[in-house]
Design a protein around this motif. Sequence first.
Motif, PDB file in Angstrom:
ATOM      1  N   THR A 112      -2.985 -12.615   3.720  1.00 48.40           N
ATOM      2  CA  THR A 112      -2.070 -13.584   4.320  1.00 48.40           C
ATOM      3  C   THR A 112      -2.824 -14.584   5.192  1.00 48.40           C
ATOM      4  O   THR A 112      -2.641 -15.792   5.053  1.00 48.40           O
ATOM      5  N   VAL A 143       0.739 -19.689   0.178  1.00 50.50           N
ATOM      6  CA  VAL A 143       1.063 -18.506   0.984  1.00 50.50           C
ATOM      7  C   VAL A 143       2.018 -17.576   0.237  1.00 50.50           C
ATOM      8  O   VAL A 143       1.788 -16.363   0.167  1.00 50.50           O
ATOM      9  N   TRP A 154       1.388 -13.783  -1.238  1.00 53.98           N
ATOM     10  CA  TRP A 154       2.243 -12.622  -0.957  1.00 53.98           C
ATOM     11  C   TRP A 154       2.695 -11.938  -2.240  1.00 53.98           C
ATOM     12  O   TRP A 154       2.708 -10.708  -2.321  1.00 53.98           O
ATOM     13  N   LYS A 159      -0.225 -10.137  -3.687  1.00 53.25           N
ATOM     14  CA  LYS A 159      -0.492  -8.966  -2.850  1.00 53.25           C
ATOM     15  C   LYS A 159       0.507  -7.847  -3.125  1.00 53.25           C
ATOM     16  O   LYS A 159       0.121  -6.679  -3.239  1.00 53.25           O
TER      17      LYS A 159
END
Length: 156
Positions: free
Chosen positions: A60, A84, A88, A91
């Motif tokens: 992040t 971003v 995420w 991830k």
Amino acid sequence: MSPSPVSSTPVLRTALMWGGIVAGILAVVGAIVGLLVGGTSGLASALAGVLVSALFLAVTAASILIANRWFADPLYVPIFFGIVLGGWLVKLVLFIVALVILRGQEWIDPLVFFVALVVSVVASLVVDVVVLLRMRVPAVSDTTLPTDPDAGDRRD
């Protein structure tokens, strides 16, 4: 290197630096405790837990730092949120894949892995809070005030 015009950049860089240092310390401590508690599988589990946590928590901050490179671009906001939110999503998918892969491994001690993961996440959150509390960032550092055209430019 010239300072970044985005006020979050020094905070995120500091958080990444201290987060890496804390992750390294936790890896050493976790490896020793894991070895004492669960033998070599405990050692490997502790290292895997700290590594998974450190990598995923750094994504992040790293994605925000990467997105901040487009600060002056007219499309900065969509680029920022694309990078971003994309980070995420990647991830999340990789975390689920990592847990599914690690779940069936014989060398993983689930309790040691879980404890190492939780301790690493809590330590990372503590680092983030300490860094944010100690950084001195002006509340309006990313703005410039207009000048009166009749009075001229009075920047002393």
